[in-house]
Motif scaffolding. Structure first.
Motif, mmCIF file in Angstrom:
data_model
loop_
_atom_site.group_PDB
_atom_site.id
_atom_site.type_symbol
_atom_site.label_atom_id
_atom_site.label_comp_id
_atom_site.label_asym_id
_atom_site.label_seq_id
_atom_site.Cartn_x
_atom_site.Cartn_y
_atom_site.Cartn_z
ATOM 1 N N ASN A 299 0.400 -0.989 0.013
ATOM 2 C CA ASN A 299 -0.039 0.025 0.099
ATOM 3 C C ASN A 299 0.903 1.189 0.495
ATOM 4 O OD1 ASN A 299 -2.065 1.814 0.232
ATOM 5 N ND2 ASN A 299 -2.839 1.072 2.206
ATOM 6 N N THR A 347 -4.008 8.664 3.589
ATOM 7 C CA THR A 347 -4.670 8.543 2.274
ATOM 8 C C THR A 347 -3.787 8.762 0.904
ATOM 9 O OG1 THR A 347 -5.783 10.942 2.485
ATOM 10 C CG2 THR A 347 -6.691 8.981 3.255
ATOM 11 N N THR A 354 -13.385 11.780 -2.636
ATOM 12 C CA THR A 354 -14.275 10.252 -2.632
ATOM 13 C C THR A 354 -16.064 9.971 -2.230
ATOM 14 O OG1 THR A 354 -11.638 9.901 -1.209
ATOM 15 C CG2 THR A 354 -14.197 8.115 -1.004
ATOM 16 N N CYS A 364 -19.173 0.919 -2.901
ATOM 17 C CA CYS A 364 -17.848 1.140 -2.677
ATOM 18 C C CYS A 364 -17.975 2.534 -2.337
ATOM 19 C CB CYS A 364 -17.512 -0.250 -3.674
ATOM 20 S SG CYS A 364 -17.730 0.492 -5.300
ATOM 21 N N ARG A 383 -8.039 4.384 -7.164
ATOM 22 C CA ARG A 383 -8.653 2.769 -5.688
ATOM 23 C C ARG A 383 -8.887 3.032 -5.951
ATOM 24 N NH1 ARG A 383 -4.073 1.332 -3.491
ATOM 25 N NH2 ARG A 383 -1.587 2.254 -4.686
ATOM 26 N N THR A 385 -12.696 0.947 -2.944
ATOM 27 C CA THR A 385 -12.597 0.569 -1.298
ATOM 28 C C THR A 385 -13.821 -0.648 -1.890
ATOM 29 O OG1 THR A 385 -10.715 1.582 -0.489
ATOM 30 C CG2 THR A 385 -12.396 0.415 0.627
ATOM 31 N N THR A 437 -8.929 -2.631 -0.308
ATOM 32 C CA THR A 437 -8.893 -1.886 -1.276
ATOM 33 C C THR A 437 -7.893 -2.249 -2.900
ATOM 34 O OG1 THR A 437 -8.498 0.064 -0.088
ATOM 35 C CG2 THR A 437 -7.325 0.280 -2.155
ATOM 36 N N THR A 438 -8.379 -2.536 -3.929
ATOM 37 C CA THR A 438 -7.121 -2.467 -5.118
ATOM 38 C C THR A 438 -7.441 -1.010 -5.685
ATOM 39 O OG1 THR A 438 -7.546 -3.773 -7.246
ATOM 40 C CG2 THR A 438 -9.099 -3.213 -6.757
ATOM 41 N N ALA A 439 -6.611 -0.831 -6.830
ATOM 42 C CA ALA A 439 -5.816 -0.215 -7.229
ATOM 43 C C ALA A 439 -5.839 -0.361 -8.717
ATOM 44 C CB ALA A 439 -4.609 0.612 -6.861
#
Length: 460
Positions: A299, A347, A354, A364, A383, A385, A437-439
């Protein structure tokens, strides 16, 4: 002398399923090369590596790390691969190479299976590593401008009789690659777990360099506990400079089980003398050396103390790195990557607002950031989440407010219609646990202004 403790791998994740290509025209001269004891580009511009090692062979799903490493300002990524004797074999070189290319990173590719040969029973030989590279010849054709072949990581341990064969074994491996048609700059690691405390590489470097018919080999020393004083560091590197031989610090850290390396001198001396360095390592360390992670759990928003030091500290990556001119970067100015605070952020920096997930059910949230920007182009990172419940898929949409466009993307299926962009998860990153989380990333173009859009996220 204690050996370096090797990183431990995790189960391999699914490979990157889709990547779009960023193509650069070929230069008249053949790629990266050695000139006057230094590494230069085909156009003669000096190359000073400022990079990070990424343990790709153990974490093949962490493809977003290439963009995250670039976002630190790094101009180089050293990618850990396997030749099949211990790990791998890494047969995803086209994906790796194009991740380097799209992220405008000098790509040092290394075979890790050779680590500690002669002391580590399972280690591969340099000859076996050379066979792997030859098997991957087609995947590396035409990449000489931004790829360096690091034949084998720390190819001999501390066994005195075996490590004494380093000059012959290294010269033979170089010869095999040249006979197979490789014109790449070749990097060779020192014996003694990379630290050369018996000075085998130092005292035989000229012979090995001369054995390369193209005279296009750079030497790599790894600096851990052996190099715990300024005198040891400056003497070792200075001897290569005096001899007119190219040298880089191919690995180093701020601490280690075999002693406390002097990272401040490593970084200040290399900067003062135009020598490259590559820190170990981005994330995923185990076996007692977890303190060498630069970020926690891959991360980039969770810098460790080591990550903060090497990225944002004095003579660190962000302060000293210069992008290859072949990618269109200005070699006399620092990258235009946004500089985050020196303390670990909670962050990601430079993010758009966001979105607030609706209460209850699957939901999400999403953040949008410009990770890097140059004249007419930029690299975006998005990103996703999951909310309070696990999700099985996600779709992110946004509308560019200033006429930007997306040209290439990775880790998402991205489509555009005018200024509207839709990104959907891949098969391997749609399932997210609650709060996970992914990106994904992309390369885009802009003109005039590059105002961030406000993305929205829909979960399924």
């Amino acid at each position: 002398m204690k050996r370096k403790i090797a990183i431990v791998g995790a189960a391999a994740l699914a490979l990157l399923a889709s990547v779009l290509f960023f193509v650069k025209p070929a230069d008249a001269a053949v790629g990266l090369r050695v000139s006057g004891g230094r590494v230069v580009e085909a156009n003669g511009t000096n190359v000073v590596m400022r990079g990070v090692s990424h343990p790709h062979v153990w974490y093949t799903g962490q493809t977003s790390s290439f963009a995250n490493i670039k976002a630190t300002g790094a101009n180089t990524v050293r990618v850990v691969l396997g030749s099949g004797q211990r790990w791998g074999p890494s047969n995803d070189l086209p994906t790796v190479v194009n991740l380097c290319r799209t992220n405008r990173l000098l790509c040092v590719l290394e075979v890790h299976d050779t680590t500690g040969y002669g002391e580590e029973g399972a280690a591969a030989t340099l000859d076996q590593a050379a066979s792997y590279w030859i098997s991957q010849r087609s995947a590396l054709a035409g990449t000489e401008n931004f790829v360096i072949i690091n034949i084998g990581n720390e190819p001999f341990g501390n066994n005195e009789q075996v490590s004494a064969t380093w000059p012959t074994a290294t010269s033979n491996a170089i010869g095999r690659l040249r006979n197979a048609g490789f014109e790449h700059l070749i990097m060779v690691d020192a014996p003694n777990w990379g630290q050369d405390w018996r000075f085998i590489m130092r005292d035989n470097a000229q012979t090995v360099f001369n054995s390369d018919p193209q005279r296009n080999t750079v030497f790599s020393v790894h600096m851990y506990g052996v190099f715990d004083t300024a005198a040891e560091i400056t003497d070792y590197l200075g001897r290569f400079r005096t001899a007119g031989l190219p040298i880089v610090v191919g690995e180093f850290g701020h601490n280690h089980s075999d002693g406390n390396p002097d990272e401040d001198t490593i970084m200040s001396y290399t900067q003062a003398n135009g020598i490259g360095y590559i820190g170990w390592s981005w994330s995923g360390n185990g076996g007692g050396v977890e303190y060498l992670d630069m970020v926690t759990n891959f991360n980039p928003a969770q810098l460790t103390s080591w990550g903060t030091r090497i990225i944002n500290g004095a003579n660190g990556i962000r302060q000293t790195s210069r992008e290859l001119s072949w990618f269109g970067g200005n070699p006399t100015t620092a990258p235009t990557t946004s500089r985050p605070p020196t303390t670990t952020p909670t962050t990601p920096p430079t993010t758009a607002p966001t979105t607030s997930p609706p209460p209850g059910g699957r939901s999400c949230s999403v953040t949008y950031a410009v990770a890097n920007q140059w004249g007419g182009g930029f690299q975006g990172e998005v990103r996703v989440t999951a909310g309070s419940s696990a999700i099985s898929g996600w779709t992110v949409t946004w509308t560019f407010p200033s006429g930007q466009t997306v040209n290439q993307a990775w880790n998402a299926q991205v489509t555009s219609s005018g200024s509207s962009v839709t990104a959907r998860n891949m098969t391997y990153n749609g399932n997210l646990g609650a709060g996970a989380t992914t990106a994904f990333g992309f390369i885009g173009t802009w003109n005039g202004t590059n105002t961030n859009p406000t993305p929205t996220c829909t979960a399924s």
